[in-house]
Design a protein around this motif. Sequence first.
Motif, PDB file in Angstrom:
ATOM      1  N   ASP A  15      22.925  10.394 -30.061  1.00  0.00           N
ATOM      2  CA  ASP A  15      22.984  11.378 -30.283  1.00  0.00           C
ATOM      3  C   ASP A  15      21.190  10.902 -30.933  1.00  0.00           C
ATOM      4  N   ASP A  16      21.217  10.497 -31.865  1.00  0.00           N
ATOM      5  CA  ASP A  16      20.251   9.572 -32.473  1.00  0.00           C
ATOM      6  C   ASP A  16      18.995   9.601 -30.982  1.00  0.00           C
ATOM      7  N   HIS A  17      19.369   8.154 -30.307  1.00  0.00           N
ATOM      8  CA  HIS A  17      18.291   8.061 -29.506  1.00  0.00           C
ATOM      9  C   HIS A  17      17.875   9.249 -28.139  1.00  0.00           C
ATOM     10  N   GLU A  18      18.511  10.824 -28.141  1.00  0.00           N
ATOM     11  CA  GLU A  18      19.391  10.972 -27.160  1.00  0.00           C
ATOM     12  C   GLU A  18      17.875  11.028 -26.201  1.00  0.00           C
ATOM     13  N   ASP A  19      16.438  11.321 -26.863  1.00  0.00           N
ATOM     14  CA  ASP A  19      15.464  11.359 -25.360  1.00  0.00           C
ATOM     15  C   ASP A  19      14.612  10.178 -25.121  1.00  0.00           C
ATOM     16  N   HIS A  20      14.929   9.551 -25.624  1.00  0.00           N
ATOM     17  CA  HIS A  20      14.568   8.100 -25.087  1.00  0.00           C
ATOM     18  C   HIS A  20      15.294   7.902 -24.219  1.00  0.00           C
TER      19      HIS A  20
ATOM     20  N   LYS B 191      14.611   8.066 -15.500  1.00  0.00           N
ATOM     21  CA  LYS B 191      13.165   7.619 -14.155  1.00  0.00           C
ATOM     22  C   LYS B 191      14.014   7.303 -12.932  1.00  0.00           C
TER      23      LYS B 191
ATOM     24  N   ARG C 159      17.741   9.686 -22.393  1.00  0.00           N
ATOM     25  CA  ARG C 159      17.951  11.002 -21.132  1.00  0.00           C
ATOM     26  C   ARG C 159      16.443  10.286 -20.607  1.00  0.00           C
ATOM     27  N   HIS C 160      15.140   9.850 -21.519  1.00  0.00           N
ATOM     28  CA  HIS C 160      13.883   9.456 -20.723  1.00  0.00           C
ATOM     29  C   HIS C 160      13.974   8.833 -19.400  1.00  0.00           C
TER      30      HIS C 160
END
Length: 110
Positions: free
Chosen positions: A98-103, A110, A105-106
Amino acid sequence: MPINLNCGLDLIAEVLYGKWKIRLLWFINEGHKRPSELQRKIPDASRRVLNMQLNELEAHELIVKKIYPVVPPKVEYSLTELGKTLIPVIDKLGQWADDHEDHLRHVILK
């Protein structure tokens, strides 16, 4: 392929390897104990794969299967004492994701 059990990371990988095992443990801990409930919680998984992974979790003594003597048979799963000790670890992994969700997901997309 021989199993490598030289360290704790190898052991945990052997026990939790499988796409749905962590979710199964989490949902059983939340009180979803019947196979049909677990199937509803994880609709993308086939019944066959869920059964295989439940059997593996049972073989590793993380869950226990209780079969009630009724017709049709009623089956329920619950966590063993050992299985319960994994819940805080799974919770921490989920918090990390959850803390690193954006990264995450990216890089995954890819």
